[in-house]
Design an enzyme around this catalytic site. Sequence first.
Site, PDB file in Angstrom:
ATOM      1  CG  ASN A  73      -1.726   1.289   1.329  1.00 15.17           C
ATOM      2  OD1 ASN A  73      -2.674   1.481   0.576  1.00 15.17           O
ATOM      3  ND2 ASN A  73      -1.350   2.177   2.239  1.00 15.17           N
ATOM      4  CG  ASP A  83      -0.803   5.602   0.721  1.00 14.21           C
ATOM      5  OD1 ASP A  83      -0.061   5.869   1.678  1.00 14.21           O
ATOM      6  OD2 ASP A  83      -1.942   5.133   0.856  1.00 14.21           O
ATOM      7  CG  ASP A  95       0.372  -3.480   6.181  1.00 11.81           C
ATOM      8  OD1 ASP A  95       0.062  -3.792   7.348  1.00 11.81           O
ATOM      9  OD2 ASP A  95       0.574  -2.307   5.820  1.00 11.81           O
ATOM     10  CG  HIS A  97      -6.966   1.098   4.130  1.00 10.74           C
ATOM     11  ND1 HIS A  97      -8.181   1.736   4.280  1.00 10.74           N
ATOM     12  CD2 HIS A  97      -6.763   0.378   5.263  1.00 10.74           C
ATOM     13  CE1 HIS A  97      -8.686   1.419   5.461  1.00 10.74           C
ATOM     14  NE2 HIS A  97      -7.856   0.591   6.063  1.00 10.74           N
ATOM     15  CD  GLU A 119      -3.735  -4.618   8.565  1.00 15.84           C
ATOM     16  OE1 GLU A 119      -3.598  -4.230   9.738  1.00 15.84           O
ATOM     17  OE2 GLU A 119      -3.163  -4.068   7.600  1.00 15.84           O
TER      18      GLU A 119
END
Length: 513
Positions: free
Chosen positions: A131, A193, A223, A227, A269
């Site tokens: 990410n 990011d 991870d 997102h 996650e």
Amino acid sequence: MLKPKKSIALIVVLLMVLSACSPAAPAAGERLARGAKQGTYYEVFVRAFADSDGDGIGDFAGLAGKMDYFSDMGITGLWLMPVFESPSYHGYDTTDYYKINSDYGTMEDFEAFIAAADERGIAVILDLVVNHSSTRNEWFIQSRGPDSPYRDWYYWSDDGEDVNLSASFYGNRVWNQTSSGYYAGLFWGEMPDLNLDNPEVRAEIKRIAEFWLGKGVSGFRLDAAMHVFNSGKLPMGSGLNQEEKSLEWWTEFAEFCRGIDPDCYIVGEIWAASATRAAYTAALDSAFHFDMGETLARTVVRGSDAGNAFAKYMKSEYNRLSGVNPNAIDAPFLSNHDQNRISTMLRNDPENLKMAANIYLTLQGLPFVYYGEELGMIGGKPDENIRTPFLWGADDPALTSWHSTVYNDNVASYAEQSKDSNSLLNRYKALIRLRAATPALFAGTLEPVDSGSDAVMAYTMTAPEQTVLVLHNLSKERQTLELDGSGTVIFGEGRAGANGITLEPQSSLIIER
């Protein structure tokens, strides 16, 4: 394979006490769990686990030197928290995805560790953090130039007019100002990011996965998987469906990995409500079951009137997963490196800790044990206090010293607990070894059973070749049940027969039928 015993009209099963599962005792049975998707995983923070060279920091040589510990425990898989080159103690800000963190040793040390795990049939999955990277990653350094070919590898805005500069995430301001514009960093300004909408970035991440799969790892823990397309870092008016875009990418990634190794295990996650968690199993093998640990802790503390509510809750969760992906594997844990430790949640009550272990290590899916949980290690926020050195014992040279262990001064070490047949360590060992030897536990499906008592949780676990009845007395009183207990007790304290079952206070019983 284990064969079910034939039921007899009336069977009186001798009490099997947990002392029989001391370190000197034989294993619960032949290990039948195989591959990267069966048995029990163990989450390791390499820095805190085992030191081989006396510098106080855990490393791969130390981890390889303790491989017999995992094998003896019955562990079938290891999840390593980040091991790539990084400037931080935790490693979640990667500077080079192809290099091992020098604190942990060399690539040769890593390869020797993988070989030691493979010799024992233990799978290894790596924490893959894509990410975001570190600001010290060469990709990001290059991206600072407005005309750099790496500019679009990250989320940059030249003047900030096309993004929401007031966006925040967990109290962190997403957009960070520099002399060359604004860049997005959801979790921290030092972790910019990556732009997963860029085909070049996607291709690079696949090359990273291929590289490590080629080193012998069995999969990845992803991870911040939900997102990668968080709206806070996207241009205003982009109109992207965050979940849809994320699933599109992770499906592409997972299919690529399975093309290299059809049996690789990929767990995400997904710290969200169960519906969102389930949605991601359309792409992934598993999504971590974050709310299970706290729900179970409340159930154990509630005790005598908790009944079968937890088993029914878990069944509904399994149904939700299978509705999205019939092959989805639940991945429960009591706590992990981002949460207060389960021993802290349960105030280090030994009986409650044993009961929590009895329950979650006999559920459907693939459970993850956080290192030190089996000793009852204590820890609460901030994060460093959750990731303290594993307690081998003061005389063990493998004991790390990267952080203070004062929080665990009153927790018995491995050296002490290994000699105590009634210790939490030996309870975990008995359960994990039993799970690896029992198809109904490592490959079965759960079905709640009415025990007839508000104090007893009951369910069956069924695999094609075997069924077991699992009972947990959550109360501090002996319970007598009018249930058919025909079969063989393979774990626990109590008596069972065709005419009924007796459970000791705060105890569990597993009956092979």
